[in-house]
Design an enzyme around this catalytic site. Structure first.
Site, PDB file in Angstrom:
ATOM      1  CB  VAL A  62      13.284  -5.691   8.382  1.00  0.00           C
ATOM      2  CG1 VAL A  62      14.222  -4.381   8.727  1.00  0.00           C
ATOM      3  CG2 VAL A  62      13.253  -6.113   7.194  1.00  0.00           C
TER       4      VAL A  62
ATOM      5  N   GLY B  52       5.336 -10.013   4.968  1.00  0.00           N
ATOM      6  CA  GLY B  52       6.240  -9.309   5.896  1.00  0.00           C
ATOM      7  C   GLY B  52       5.549 -10.512   6.677  1.00  0.00           C
TER       8      GLY B  52
ATOM      9  CG  LEU C 198       6.921   0.996  -0.386  1.00  0.00           C
ATOM     10  CD1 LEU C 198       7.596   1.006  -2.202  1.00  0.00           C
ATOM     11  CD2 LEU C 198       6.172  -0.149  -0.470  1.00  0.00           C
ATOM     12  CG  HIS C 199       8.739   0.012   5.556  1.00  0.00           C
ATOM     13  ND1 HIS C 199       9.034  -1.254   5.697  1.00  0.00           N
ATOM     14  CD2 HIS C 199       7.417  -0.008   6.540  1.00  0.00           C
ATOM     15  CE1 HIS C 199       8.491  -1.665   6.087  1.00  0.00           C
ATOM     16  NE2 HIS C 199       7.113  -1.299   6.815  1.00  0.00           N
TER      17      HIS C 199
ATOM     18  CG  HIS D 298       7.181  -1.869   2.146  1.00  0.00           C
ATOM     19  ND1 HIS D 298       7.492  -1.156   3.303  1.00  0.00           N
ATOM     20  CD2 HIS D 298       6.065  -3.133   1.367  1.00  0.00           C
ATOM     21  CE1 HIS D 298       6.387  -0.894   3.711  1.00  0.00           C
ATOM     22  NE2 HIS D 298       5.272  -2.058   2.755  1.00  0.00           N
TER      23      HIS D 298
ATOM     24  CG  MET E 152      -1.979  -1.505   1.146  1.00  0.00           C
ATOM     25  SD  MET E 152      -3.548  -1.098   2.402  1.00  0.00           S
ATOM     26  CE  MET E 152      -3.016  -0.824   3.292  1.00  0.00           C
TER      27      MET E 152
ATOM     28  CB  SER F  58       4.445  -0.204  11.586  1.00  0.00           C
ATOM     29  OG  SER F  58       3.417   0.639  10.939  1.00  0.00           O
TER      30      SER F  58
HETATM   31  O1  PAF Z   1      -0.057  -5.636   3.936  1.00  0.00           O
HETATM   32  C1  PAF Z   1      -0.163  -4.478   3.649  1.00  0.00           C
HETATM   33  O2  PAF Z   1       0.349  -3.689   2.923  1.00  0.00           O
HETATM   34  C2  PAF Z   1      -2.156  -4.936   3.293  1.00  0.00           C
HETATM   35  O3  PAF Z   1      -2.923  -5.638   3.117  1.00  0.00           O
HETATM   36  C3  PAF Z   1      -1.826  -5.789   1.092  1.00  0.00           C
HETATM   37  C4  PAF Z   1      -0.785  -6.902   1.001  1.00  0.00           C
HETATM   38  C5  PAF Z   1      -0.404  -4.795  -0.087  1.00  0.00           C
HETATM   39  C6  PAF Z   1      -3.383  -6.205   1.042  1.00  0.00           C
HETATM   40  O4  PAF Z   1      -3.305  -4.374   0.306  1.00  0.00           O
END
Ligand code: PAF
Length: 254
Positions: free
Chosen positions: A166, A137, A25-26, A29, A22, A175
């Site tokens: 991580v 994750g 990003l960190h 990811h 979503m 997060s």
């Molecule tokens: O973990 C997430 O960021 C979300 O739940 C996902 C898996 C991208 C689904 O929208």
């Protein structure tokens, strides 16, 4: 890296690894992108803030969005295709079919509708991208357990890969929500990883972790079965921010 906004334009050859995200990003990811890069011919990341999985509207409104930054991170980790659809592309008018997993543990009970939204969007992404492997994750252990259940129950031809959490140097799991913590809240939040790690190897890990989390008023402490591993998971609220975390009790992630 190609940015694709329309489902019809997703055309891929070879073995595909998908990292659903979503955004915001960190380094967690990044580790998923790296694993996907090393195990597949083609790496696709999705970037879609899935309104259907937010149980609190304030949480959705506060969700950080910065596509340019996220695209630069994905590209730097070797992502080939960034699938970044508009909401109407994923949920067009008349959308009416949902994937609802009946047993989604304490996290599911704490967040009604959340895993229905996660399972639905992930099944859609699996059907759009047709990945051989999809990467998630460990921090979202219940999410991984739900998706493993969906893939098994619906015979979807995708392997769910779960990569270790991580952490920052102080032990807090990375997060997008950590950015909302004040310095004082962040110091208090460290009780979460400490209590979970401290419970490993005790006779009753759930009770041990719950005792360590007394001051944070936990939503739950539970053991989650990921198939190859069992993890001890908990959710707490620190100020207005809800945090989850877990540690491996037995087995190994795969
Ligand atoms: O973990 C997430 O960021 C979300 O739940 C996902 C898996 C991208 C689904 O929208």
């Amino acid at each position: 890296m190609k940015i694709v906004r329309h489902i019809a334009a997703v055309q891929l050859d070879g073995e595909v690894g998908l990292v659903p995200t979503m955004g915001a990003l960190h380094d967690g990811h990044r580790s998923l992108f790296r694993a996907a890069r090393s195990e597949n011919d083609v790496v696709v990341a999705s970037l879609f803030v899935n309104a259907a999985q937010f149980d609190e509207q304030a949480d959705l409104a506060a969700y950080p969005r910065d596509e340019e930054r996220d695209a630069a991170i994905a590209e730097s980790e070797g992502v080939d295709v960034l699938f970044a659809p508009e909401p109407a592309e994923m949920y067009p008018p008349g959308f009416a079919t949902w994937v609802d997993v009946e047993e989604a543990g304490d996290e599911g009970r704490s967040r009604p509708g959340h895993f229905r939204g996660v399972a639905t969007v992930c099944v859609k992404l699996f059907n759009i991208v047709r990945p051989r492997r999809a990467y998630f994750g460990q921090k979202d252990a219940q999410q991984a357990a739900v998706l493993k259940r969906v893939v098994g129950d619906l015979n979807l031809p995708v392997e769910i890969r779960v990569l270790p959490t991580v952490r920052d140097d102080d032990g807090l799991a990375l997060s997008s929500r950590n950015a909302r913590l004040s310095a004082d809240e962040r110091a208090r939040a460290l009780a979460l990883p400490r209590a979970l790690h401290g419970a490993i190897g005790t006779a009753d890990p759930v009770a041990a972790a719950a005792a360590g989390l007394r001051d944070l008023d936990p939503d739950y402490v539970e053991v989650v079965d990921l198939g190859d591993a069992r993890v001890l998971a908990a959710a707490v609220r620190v100020g207005d921010t809800r945090l989850i975390d877990n540690v491996v009790l037995e087995g190994a992630l795969s």
